[in-house]
Write a protein that holds these residues in place. Structure first.
Motif, PDB file in Angstrom:
ATOM      1  N   VAL A 108     -19.691 -17.915  -9.778  1.00  0.00           N
ATOM      2  CA  VAL A 108     -18.669 -18.256 -10.767  1.00  0.00           C
ATOM      3  C   VAL A 108     -17.395 -18.604  -9.998  1.00  0.00           C
ATOM      4  CG1 VAL A 108     -17.314 -17.420 -12.733  1.00  0.00           C
ATOM      5  CG2 VAL A 108     -19.651 -16.604 -12.409  1.00  0.00           C
ATOM      6  N   LEU A 109     -16.698 -19.612 -10.478  1.00  0.00           N
ATOM      7  CA  LEU A 109     -15.412 -19.974  -9.902  1.00  0.00           C
ATOM      8  C   LEU A 109     -14.337 -19.543 -10.894  1.00  0.00           C
ATOM      9  CD1 LEU A 109     -14.491 -21.458  -7.319  1.00  0.00           C
ATOM     10  CD2 LEU A 109     -14.241 -23.488  -8.715  1.00  0.00           C
ATOM     11  N   GLY A 110     -13.408 -18.717 -10.455  1.00  0.00           N
ATOM     12  CA  GLY A 110     -12.342 -18.244 -11.326  1.00  0.00           C
ATOM     13  C   GLY A 110     -11.011 -18.842 -10.932  1.00  0.00           C
ATOM     14  N   LEU A 111     -10.266 -19.327 -11.928  1.00  0.00           N
ATOM     15  CA  LEU A 111      -8.920 -19.833 -11.713  1.00  0.00           C
ATOM     16  C   LEU A 111      -7.971 -18.857 -12.389  1.00  0.00           C
ATOM     17  CD1 LEU A 111      -6.792 -21.949 -10.912  1.00  0.00           C
ATOM     18  CD2 LEU A 111      -7.337 -23.146 -13.053  1.00  0.00           C
ATOM     19  N   TYR A 112      -7.120 -18.235 -11.610  1.00  0.00           N
ATOM     20  CA  TYR A 112      -6.231 -17.188 -12.109  1.00  0.00           C
ATOM     21  C   TYR A 112      -4.784 -17.622 -11.942  1.00  0.00           C
ATOM     22  CZ  TYR A 112     -10.600 -14.716 -11.632  1.00  0.00           C
ATOM     23  OH  TYR A 112     -11.917 -14.360 -11.736  1.00  0.00           O
ATOM     24  N   GLN A 113      -4.017 -17.568 -13.025  1.00  0.00           N
ATOM     25  CA  GLN A 113      -2.589 -17.879 -12.967  1.00  0.00           C
ATOM     26  C   GLN A 113      -1.810 -16.570 -12.953  1.00  0.00           C
ATOM     27  OE1 GLN A 113      -1.730 -20.464 -16.255  1.00  0.00           O
ATOM     28  NE2 GLN A 113      -2.744 -22.212 -15.298  1.00  0.00           N
ATOM     29  N   VAL A 114      -0.805 -16.536 -12.096  1.00  0.00           N
ATOM     30  CA  VAL A 114      -0.008 -15.324 -11.909  1.00  0.00           C
ATOM     31  C   VAL A 114       1.447 -15.643 -12.257  1.00  0.00           C
ATOM     32  CG1 VAL A 114       0.718 -13.589 -10.232  1.00  0.00           C
ATOM     33  CG2 VAL A 114      -1.564 -14.615 -10.065  1.00  0.00           C
ATOM     34  N   ARG A 115       2.067 -14.750 -13.057  1.00  0.00           N
ATOM     35  CA  ARG A 115       3.492 -14.858 -13.368  1.00  0.00           C
ATOM     36  C   ARG A 115       4.144 -13.504 -13.143  1.00  0.00           C
ATOM     37  NH1 ARG A 115       2.139 -17.210 -18.674  1.00  0.00           N
ATOM     38  NH2 ARG A 115       1.439 -19.284 -18.160  1.00  0.00           N
ATOM     39  N   LEU A 134      -1.232 -10.922 -13.775  1.00  0.00           N
ATOM     40  CA  LEU A 134      -2.207 -11.904 -14.246  1.00  0.00           C
ATOM     41  C   LEU A 134      -1.765 -12.445 -15.599  1.00  0.00           C
ATOM     42  CD1 LEU A 134      -4.977 -13.295 -13.881  1.00  0.00           C
ATOM     43  CD2 LEU A 134      -5.971 -11.364 -15.111  1.00  0.00           C
ATOM     44  N   ALA A 135      -1.598 -13.762 -15.687  1.00  0.00           N
ATOM     45  CA  ALA A 135      -1.150 -14.398 -16.920  1.00  0.00           C
ATOM     46  C   ALA A 135      -2.291 -15.126 -17.626  1.00  0.00           C
ATOM     47  CB  ALA A 135      -0.022 -15.379 -16.626  1.00  0.00           C
ATOM     48  N   ARG A 136      -3.236 -15.636 -16.857  1.00  0.00           N
ATOM     49  CA  ARG A 136      -4.351 -16.381 -17.455  1.00  0.00           C
ATOM     50  C   ARG A 136      -5.523 -16.372 -16.495  1.00  0.00           C
ATOM     51  NH1 ARG A 136      -4.513 -22.682 -19.429  1.00  0.00           N
ATOM     52  NH2 ARG A 136      -6.541 -22.499 -20.417  1.00  0.00           N
ATOM     53  N   ALA A 137      -6.724 -16.270 -17.062  1.00  0.00           N
ATOM     54  CA  ALA A 137      -7.939 -16.313 -16.248  1.00  0.00           C
ATOM     55  C   ALA A 137      -8.925 -17.275 -16.906  1.00  0.00           C
ATOM     56  CB  ALA A 137      -8.558 -14.927 -16.131  1.00  0.00           C
ATOM     57  N   GLN A 138      -9.459 -18.187 -16.120  1.00  0.00           N
ATOM     58  CA  GLN A 138     -10.489 -19.108 -16.585  1.00  0.00           C
ATOM     59  C   GLN A 138     -11.673 -18.999 -15.649  1.00  0.00           C
ATOM     60  OE1 GLN A 138      -7.716 -22.650 -16.577  1.00  0.00           O
ATOM     61  NE2 GLN A 138      -9.091 -23.203 -18.252  1.00  0.00           N
ATOM     62  N   ALA A 157      -5.052 -20.674  -2.778  1.00  0.00           N
ATOM     63  CA  ALA A 157      -4.020 -19.863  -3.411  1.00  0.00           C
ATOM     64  C   ALA A 157      -2.652 -20.491  -3.209  1.00  0.00           C
ATOM     65  CB  ALA A 157      -4.028 -18.457  -2.838  1.00  0.00           C
ATOM     66  N   THR A 158      -1.834 -20.357  -4.245  1.00  0.00           N
ATOM     67  CA  THR A 158      -0.415 -20.684  -4.173  1.00  0.00           C
ATOM     68  C   THR A 158       0.325 -19.465  -4.711  1.00  0.00           C
ATOM     69  OG1 THR A 158      -0.227 -21.614  -6.407  1.00  0.00           O
ATOM     70  CG2 THR A 158      -0.935 -23.130  -4.643  1.00  0.00           C
ATOM     71  N   ASP A 159       1.629 -19.578  -4.863  1.00  0.00           N
ATOM     72  CA  ASP A 159       2.369 -18.441  -5.413  1.00  0.00           C
ATOM     73  C   ASP A 159       2.126 -18.268  -6.911  1.00  0.00           C
ATOM     74  OD1 ASP A 159       3.725 -20.813  -5.969  1.00  0.00           O
ATOM     75  OD2 ASP A 159       5.701 -19.881  -5.891  1.00  0.00           O
ATOM     76  N   ARG A 160       1.498 -19.264  -7.571  1.00  0.00           N
ATOM     77  CA  ARG A 160       1.261 -19.184  -9.018  1.00  0.00           C
ATOM     78  C   ARG A 160      -0.208 -19.197  -9.418  1.00  0.00           C
ATOM     79  NH1 ARG A 160       4.093 -23.679 -11.833  1.00  0.00           N
ATOM     80  NH2 ARG A 160       3.508 -22.448 -13.637  1.00  0.00           N
ATOM     81  N   GLU A 161      -1.104 -19.602  -8.515  1.00  0.00           N
ATOM     82  CA  GLU A 161      -2.529 -19.699  -8.857  1.00  0.00           C
ATOM     83  C   GLU A 161      -3.391 -19.218  -7.700  1.00  0.00           C
ATOM     84  OE1 GLU A 161      -3.149 -23.355 -11.915  1.00  0.00           O
ATOM     85  OE2 GLU A 161      -2.954 -23.896  -9.814  1.00  0.00           O
ATOM     86  N   VAL A 162      -4.547 -18.673  -8.075  1.00  0.00           N
ATOM     87  CA  VAL A 162      -5.539 -18.263  -7.090  1.00  0.00           C
ATOM     88  C   VAL A 162      -6.896 -18.737  -7.595  1.00  0.00           C
ATOM     89  CG1 VAL A 162      -6.618 -16.329  -5.879  1.00  0.00           C
ATOM     90  CG2 VAL A 162      -4.206 -16.210  -6.500  1.00  0.00           C
TER      91      VAL A 162
END
Length: 86
Positions: A44-51, A55-59, A19-24
């Motif tokens: 499943v591995l999820g990459l989540y972007q936070v703004r 939640l801004a984006r989920a892959q 995790a960072t301040d922008r991604e988990v």
């Protein structure tokens, strides 16, 4: 009929990998049960972007996408027709 009818299928067992301040990055389990009782249980591995704290984006990255796709196709067929494909 939902593919996650019980609490057991709904449990994801999430684990934060990084995790960072922008991604988990989260490792979790996708579970399901088809109308005829076939089960799916796969990581499943999820990459989540936070703004701005939202939640801004989920892959999602599936370890075995062919198995997941096949399971969903069979379950959809069973729900649409009420039968199990041969």
């Amino acid at each position: 009929m939902p593919l996650q009818p019980t609490q057991a299928e709904q449990q994801m067992e999430p684990r934060i990998v990084a995790a960072t301040d922008r991604e988990v990055v989260v490792l979790w389990r996708q579970r399901g049960r088809s109308p005829n009782g076939e089960r799916l249980d796969t990581p499943v591995l999820g990459l989540y972007q936070v703004r701005d704290g939202k939640l801004a984006r989920a892959q999602m990255f599936y370890f075995d996408p062919v198995t997941v796709n096949d399971f969903l196709g069979r379950a959809r067929h069973q729900m649409q027709t009420g039968t199990t494909p041969r």
